[in-house]
Design a protein around this motif. Structure first.
Motif, PDB file in Angstrom:
ATOM      1  N   UNK A   1      -4.141   8.109  13.493  1.00  0.00           N
ATOM      2  CA  UNK A   1      -3.379   7.624  14.647  1.00  0.00           C
ATOM      3  C   UNK A   1      -2.753   8.796  15.380  1.00  0.00           C
TER       4      UNK A   1
ATOM      5  N   UNK B   1       5.780  -1.068   8.934  1.00  0.00           N
ATOM      6  CA  UNK B   1       4.371  -0.743   8.934  1.00  0.00           C
ATOM      7  C   UNK B   1       3.579  -1.745   9.771  1.00  0.00           C
ATOM      8  N   UNK B   2       2.410  -1.314  10.143  1.00  0.00           N
ATOM      9  CA  UNK B   2       1.504  -2.163  10.913  1.00  0.00           C
ATOM     10  C   UNK B   2       1.112  -3.380  10.070  1.00  0.00           C
TER      11      UNK B   2
ATOM     12  N   UNK C   1     -10.894   4.792  13.514  1.00  0.00           N
ATOM     13  CA  UNK C   1     -11.443   4.531  12.193  1.00  0.00           C
ATOM     14  C   UNK C   1     -12.078   5.785  11.606  1.00  0.00           C
TER      15      UNK C   1
ATOM     16  N   UNK D   1      -7.861  -9.607   5.872  1.00  0.00           N
ATOM     17  CA  UNK D   1      -6.941  -8.820   6.702  1.00  0.00           C
ATOM     18  C   UNK D   1      -6.604  -7.479   6.049  1.00  0.00           C
ATOM     19  N   UNK D   2      -6.298  -6.503   6.887  1.00  0.00           N
ATOM     20  CA  UNK D   2      -5.888  -5.200   6.403  1.00  0.00           C
ATOM     21  C   UNK D   2      -4.388  -5.173   6.151  1.00  0.00           C
TER      22      UNK D   2
ATOM     23  N   UNK E   1      -0.649  -7.612  10.056  1.00  0.00           N
ATOM     24  CA  UNK E   1      -1.434  -8.622  10.748  1.00  0.00           C
ATOM     25  C   UNK E   1      -0.514  -9.686  11.347  1.00  0.00           C
TER      26      UNK E   1
ATOM     27  N   UNK F   1      -2.624  -7.228  15.542  1.00  0.00           N
ATOM     28  CA  UNK F   1      -1.718  -6.586  14.600  1.00  0.00           C
ATOM     29  C   UNK F   1      -0.449  -6.210  15.350  1.00  0.00           C
TER      30      UNK F   1
ATOM     31  N   UNK G   1      -9.482   1.384   3.665  1.00  0.00           N
ATOM     32  CA  UNK G   1      -9.908   1.987   4.939  1.00  0.00           C
ATOM     33  C   UNK G   1      -8.914   3.060   5.336  1.00  0.00           C
TER      34      UNK G   1
ATOM     35  N   UNK H   1       0.858  -1.184   0.000  1.00  0.00           N
ATOM     36  CA  UNK H   1       0.000   0.000   0.000  1.00  0.00           C
ATOM     37  C   UNK H   1       0.898   1.239   0.000  1.00  0.00           C
TER      38      UNK H   1
ATOM     39  N   UNK I   1      -3.318   6.723   8.353  1.00  0.00           N
ATOM     40  CA  UNK I   1      -2.988   5.431   7.781  1.00  0.00           C
ATOM     41  C   UNK I   1      -4.079   4.962   6.841  1.00  0.00           C
TER      42      UNK I   1
ATOM     43  N   UNK J   1      -1.530  -2.357   5.703  1.00  0.00           N
ATOM     44  CA  UNK J   1      -1.360  -0.930   5.944  1.00  0.00           C
ATOM     45  C   UNK J   1      -0.233  -0.310   5.130  1.00  0.00           C
ATOM     46  N   UNK J   2      -0.424   0.965   4.840  1.00  0.00           N
ATOM     47  CA  UNK J   2       0.642   1.760   4.263  1.00  0.00           C
ATOM     48  C   UNK J   2       1.506   2.343   5.371  1.00  0.00           C
ATOM     49  N   UNK J   3       2.512   3.115   4.984  1.00  0.00           N
ATOM     50  CA  UNK J   3       3.400   3.732   5.971  1.00  0.00           C
ATOM     51  C   UNK J   3       2.815   4.992   6.585  1.00  0.00           C
TER      52      UNK J   3
ATOM     53  N   UNK K   1      -9.649  -0.689  17.120  1.00  0.00           N
ATOM     54  CA  UNK K   1      -8.374  -1.077  17.706  1.00  0.00           C
ATOM     55  C   UNK K   1      -8.299  -0.702  19.181  1.00  0.00           C
TER      56      UNK K   1
ATOM     57  N   UNK L   1      -7.494   5.409   8.690  1.00  0.00           N
ATOM     58  CA  UNK L   1      -7.419   5.533  10.142  1.00  0.00           C
ATOM     59  C   UNK L   1      -6.578   6.753  10.507  1.00  0.00           C
TER      60      UNK L   1
ATOM     61  N   UNK M   1      -5.461   4.430  17.350  1.00  0.00           N
ATOM     62  CA  UNK M   1      -5.947   4.263  15.973  1.00  0.00           C
ATOM     63  C   UNK M   1      -7.460   4.424  15.959  1.00  0.00           C
TER      64      UNK M   1
ATOM     65  N   UNK N   1      -8.539  -9.821  15.934  1.00  0.00           N
ATOM     66  CA  UNK N   1      -7.234  -9.822  15.288  1.00  0.00           C
ATOM     67  C   UNK N   1      -6.172  -9.302  16.260  1.00  0.00           C
TER      68      UNK N   1
ATOM     69  N   UNK O   1     -17.369  -3.944   8.528  1.00  0.00           N
ATOM     70  CA  UNK O   1     -16.506  -3.197   7.630  1.00  0.00           C
ATOM     71  C   UNK O   1     -15.550  -2.263   8.316  1.00  0.00           C
TER      72      UNK O   1
ATOM     73  N   UNK P   1     -14.415   3.518   5.431  1.00  0.00           N
ATOM     74  CA  UNK P   1     -14.038   2.403   4.585  1.00  0.00           C
ATOM     75  C   UNK P   1     -14.777   2.510   3.265  1.00  0.00           C
TER      76      UNK P   1
ATOM     77  N   UNK Q   1     -12.663  -1.850  11.621  1.00  0.00           N
ATOM     78  CA  UNK Q   1     -11.944  -2.447  12.730  1.00  0.00           C
ATOM     79  C   UNK Q   1     -11.809  -1.428  13.849  1.00  0.00           C
TER      80      UNK Q   1
ATOM     81  N   UNK R   1      -5.312 -13.913  13.356  1.00  0.00           N
ATOM     82  CA  UNK R   1      -6.731 -13.631  13.490  1.00  0.00           C
ATOM     83  C   UNK R   1      -7.420 -14.853  14.076  1.00  0.00           C
TER      84      UNK R   1
END
Lengths: 114, 115
Positions: free
Chosen positions: A37, B43-44, A45, A102-103, B46, B36, A33, A4, A90, A105-107, B105, A35, A43, B34, B101, A48, B103, B49
């Motif tokens: 942070x 990066x974050x 939301x 599963x998600x 997974x 993570x 999605x 990503x 994010x 993530x980008x940096x 955290x 987020x 984090x 999950x 849809x 999405x 998550x 799960x």
């Protein structure tokens, strides 16, 4: 496969301005999605998108908006920036709907509002 | 509403010791849970799960619906396990509603494994 990708990595804006962040998901992923942070809130939301439709939105003011294009790329816009909007934003993509797949993530994009 | 609580912000153990990162959740429907992980300068990503019921890097997590917990465990911690760990919850696909849809955290736990 490329991961990503989020652009830009860093942004410095002034209060009252607006900003657009970009996210390119992993090829083939249909869900994106977003987020926010922060050290205090963790984090949170934002929203999405799945197949260009916003399916869910977090508890953020209407100044936060987004969209997804037909190629699954997504943009997030924040208007009338406030100091409290300073955060790491994010983006995460998933093959199917978030929560099913599963998600990834980008940096992130680090936004600083002065 | 859904909520995830990770009561420990910081957790320190020595290499070879067992480690347990706690996660409690609040959700009225059927959750998918999950873990993570974010290693330094990465990066974050997974870790595992619930629905997969697998062990990743020696970590396991069991969903306890009675206690509404999903604690992450590893019998022998390694230095490379040092990272930030987040527990997250989403609604299962057949739950629908406004929770599906997204998550939610927890605040995260920083695990430090000392040599």
């Amino acid at each position: 496969k490329a991961g990503v990708t989020q652009t830009p990595r860093y942004l410095i804006k002034t209060r009252g301005q607006q900003v657009t962040l970009s996210c390119s998901p992993i090829s083939g992923h249909r869900s994106v999605s977003w987020y926010q942070q922060t050290p205090g809130q963790g984090l949170q939301f934002l929203f999405e998108y799945f197949s260009e439709t916003q399916r869910n939105k977090g508890n953020f003011p209407g100044r936060f908006s987004g969209r997804q294009f037909s190629n699954s790329r997504s943009e997030m816009n924040v208007s009338t920036l406030e100091l409290g909007d300073s955060a790491l934003y994010l983006c995460a993509s998933s093959l199917e709907e978030a929560g099913v797949s599963p998600l990834h993530f980008g940096n992130g994009t680090r936004l600083t509002v002065t | 509403a859904q909520r995830v609580t990770q009561p420990e912000k910081l957790l320190s153990v020595f290499k070879g010791a067992p480690v347990e990162l706690k996660c409690n959740y609040s959700y009225s429907g059927s959750p998918e849970l999950f873990w993570y992980v974010q290693y330094s300068r990465q990066r974050l990503q997974l870790l595992l799960r619930h629905i997969s019921r697998e062990s990743i890097k020696g970590f396991t997590a069991d969903l306890n619906k009675g206690e509404t917990s999903f604690h992450l465990k590893k019998p022998f911690a390694q230095e490379e396990d040092s990272a930030m760990y987040y527990c997250a919850l989403s609604a299962l696909p057949n739950a629908g509603g406004t929770s599906y849809g997204k998550l939610t955290f927890g605040q995260g736990t920083i695990l430090t494994v000392h040599p």
